[in-house]
Design an enzyme around this catalytic site. Structure first.
Site, PDB file in Angstrom:
ATOM      1  N   GLY A  33       0.858  -1.176   0.000  1.00  0.00           N
ATOM      2  CA  GLY A  33       0.000   0.000   0.000  1.00  0.00           C
ATOM      3  C   GLY A  33       0.894   1.225   0.000  1.00  0.00           C
ATOM      4  N   ASN A  37       3.705   1.944   2.775  1.00  0.00           N
ATOM      5  CA  ASN A  37       5.143   1.888   2.492  1.00  0.00           C
ATOM      6  C   ASN A  37       5.870   3.097   3.072  1.00  0.00           C
ATOM      7  OD1 ASN A  37       4.746  -0.482   1.020  1.00  0.00           O
ATOM      8  ND2 ASN A  37       4.571   0.599  -0.931  1.00  0.00           N
ATOM      9  N   ARG A 103     -10.346  -5.516  -4.441  1.00  0.00           N
ATOM     10  CA  ARG A 103     -10.724  -4.874  -3.180  1.00  0.00           C
ATOM     11  C   ARG A 103     -12.222  -5.077  -2.952  1.00  0.00           C
ATOM     12  NH1 ARG A 103      -8.612   1.071  -4.104  1.00  0.00           N
ATOM     13  NH2 ARG A 103      -8.459   1.207  -1.854  1.00  0.00           N
ATOM     14  N   ASN A 157      -0.651   9.903  -6.204  1.00  0.00           N
ATOM     15  CA  ASN A 157      -0.262   8.546  -6.624  1.00  0.00           C
ATOM     16  C   ASN A 157      -1.335   7.917  -7.501  1.00  0.00           C
ATOM     17  OD1 ASN A 157       1.566   6.376  -6.679  1.00  0.00           O
ATOM     18  ND2 ASN A 157       0.505   5.344  -5.009  1.00  0.00           N
ATOM     19  N   SER A 183       4.254  12.558  -8.824  1.00  0.00           N
ATOM     20  CA  SER A 183       5.180  12.130  -9.865  1.00  0.00           C
ATOM     21  C   SER A 183       4.897  12.899 -11.144  1.00  0.00           C
ATOM     22  CB  SER A 183       5.034  10.628 -10.115  1.00  0.00           C
ATOM     23  OG  SER A 183       3.761  10.353 -10.693  1.00  0.00           O
ATOM     24  N   GLY A 212      11.501  10.343 -11.811  1.00  0.00           N
ATOM     25  CA  GLY A 212      12.095   9.039 -12.078  1.00  0.00           C
ATOM     26  C   GLY A 212      13.605   9.104 -12.005  1.00  0.00           C
ATOM     27  N   GLY A 239       7.585   0.883  -4.869  1.00  0.00           N
ATOM     28  CA  GLY A 239       7.759   1.618  -3.620  1.00  0.00           C
ATOM     29  C   GLY A 239       8.757   2.747  -3.654  1.00  0.00           C
ATOM     30  N   ALA A 240       9.369   3.016  -4.801  1.00  0.00           N
ATOM     31  CA  ALA A 240      10.393   4.064  -4.847  1.00  0.00           C
ATOM     32  C   ALA A 240       9.798   5.442  -4.545  1.00  0.00           C
ATOM     33  CB  ALA A 240      11.079   4.069  -6.209  1.00  0.00           C
ATOM     34  N   ASP A 242       7.056   6.107  -2.826  1.00  0.00           N
ATOM     35  CA  ASP A 242       6.647   6.127  -1.419  1.00  0.00           C
ATOM     36  C   ASP A 242       7.853   6.341  -0.517  1.00  0.00           C
ATOM     37  OD1 ASP A 242       4.201   5.310  -2.554  1.00  0.00           O
ATOM     38  OD2 ASP A 242       4.734   3.197  -2.302  1.00  0.00           O
TER      39      ASP A 242
END
Length: 307
Positions: A33, A37, A103, A157, A183, A212, A239-240, A242
């Site tokens: 999640g 994270n 979900r 996100n 991002s 990135g 996860g980067a 986060d």
């Protein structure tokens, strides 16, 4: 030494099943999640964490709750009838992830009132903040955090083009928060014609855009700071982003919490925070899944958080 402020976070928790083989289908599982994270990294860095989320009532939910406690997330959970949510993850040759979410929760998210006393920061985002059934609960926590004088941080996100209802929620959050982290992909989904200029004009005092492998770009008031990426051998990028958020919050809050941390932030301090966050997110790319190698994390902590 300054005592680290408590950080409250709210977001989805789910079990990531990463595809390892296709004949037959085989997976490796881990608790995940986006905001979870971030909370995990902050806890590993020694910040007191309060993590608000949801679980089901099956054995996988019980395992997930125990794993949150083991990570030191101090979970504040709403329990639903039904199984634990899942995210099936397929990695491309460059280590980038494609997701299939499963979900089942239908009931509203109703967080415990009064649980944010003494927090120095409140962070939220991802799909959890866009759902109609969770939006009221997220808004209640956001309002409570604002009354407490906490730094308010948001990471959209996005996983695709937002619907009109989702876009309206994003825009409402943008008018409330102090720190926006997103991002370049998020910016392009929200503002396809001129993403950088659109982000620059948004209301939050601090806007941070991850690029990135090219690093990060931030807008603070009328100022702007850009830092390059860090070259590493990429295993995957799960996860980067986060982890970047955790590193950024850790640097901003290392001398205390509250909205005032941005009032005293200059461009040189912002550059240092961005460089630290980029370095931490690059470290996350050197291992499989949303995690950090202990030796590398210890070295990062010694460099950026010592003293």
């Amino acid at each position: 030494m300054v005592e680290k402020p408590a950080i409250a976070l709210v977001g989805e928790s789910l079990v990531d099943l990463v595809l390892e083989g296709e004949s037959p289908l085989t997976f490796t599982g881990a608790l995940g999640g986006s905001v979870l994270n971030t909370a995990t990294v902050l806890a590993r860095l020694g910040y007191p964490v309060r993590f608000f989320s949801e679980v089901g009532e099956d054995w996988l939910s019980a395992w997930s709750e125990a794993e949150m406690a083991r990570r030191g997330l101090n979970p504040k959970l709403r329990r639903h009838p039904g199984p634990m949510p899942l995210a099936l993850v397929r990695l491309d040759p460059e280590g980038n992830a494609r997701y299939s979410f499963h979900r089942s929760f239908q009931a509203p998210f109703l967080p415990e009132a009064g649980a944010l006393r003494g927090v120095g920061a409140f962070h939220f985002g991802s799909l959890f903040a866009l759902e109609a059934r969770t939006a009221k609960g997220v808004a209640a926590l956001l309002e409570e955090a604002a009354r407490a004088g906490a730094l308010l941080s948001y990471d959209p996100n996005l996983r695709g083009l937002p619907s009109p209802e989702e876009r309206a929620r994003v825009e409402a959050y943008l008018g409330r928060v102090d720190l926006l982290k997103l991002s370049l992909e998020d910016a392009r989904l929200l503002f396809p014609e001129a993403p950088l200029e659109a982000v620059r004009r948004l209301p939050p005092r601090l806007k941070v855009l991850t690029l990135g492998p090219e690093g990060a770009l931030a807008f603070l008031g009328e100022g702007e700071v850009r830092v390059p990426g860090v070259r590493v051998r990429v295993v995957d990028t799960v996860g980067a982003g986060d982890t970047f958020t955790a590193g950024l919050l850790a640097l901003l809050l290392r001398r205390g919490g509250g909205r005032g941390v941005l009032e005293g932030l200059d461009l040189e301090g912002l550059r240092e925070a961005l460089e630290a966050a980029v370095a931490l997110s690059a470290l996350a790319c050197t291992v499989r899944g949303a995690g950090l190698p202990e030796e590398g994390l210890a070295a990062w902590r010694a460099r950026w958080l010592a003293g």
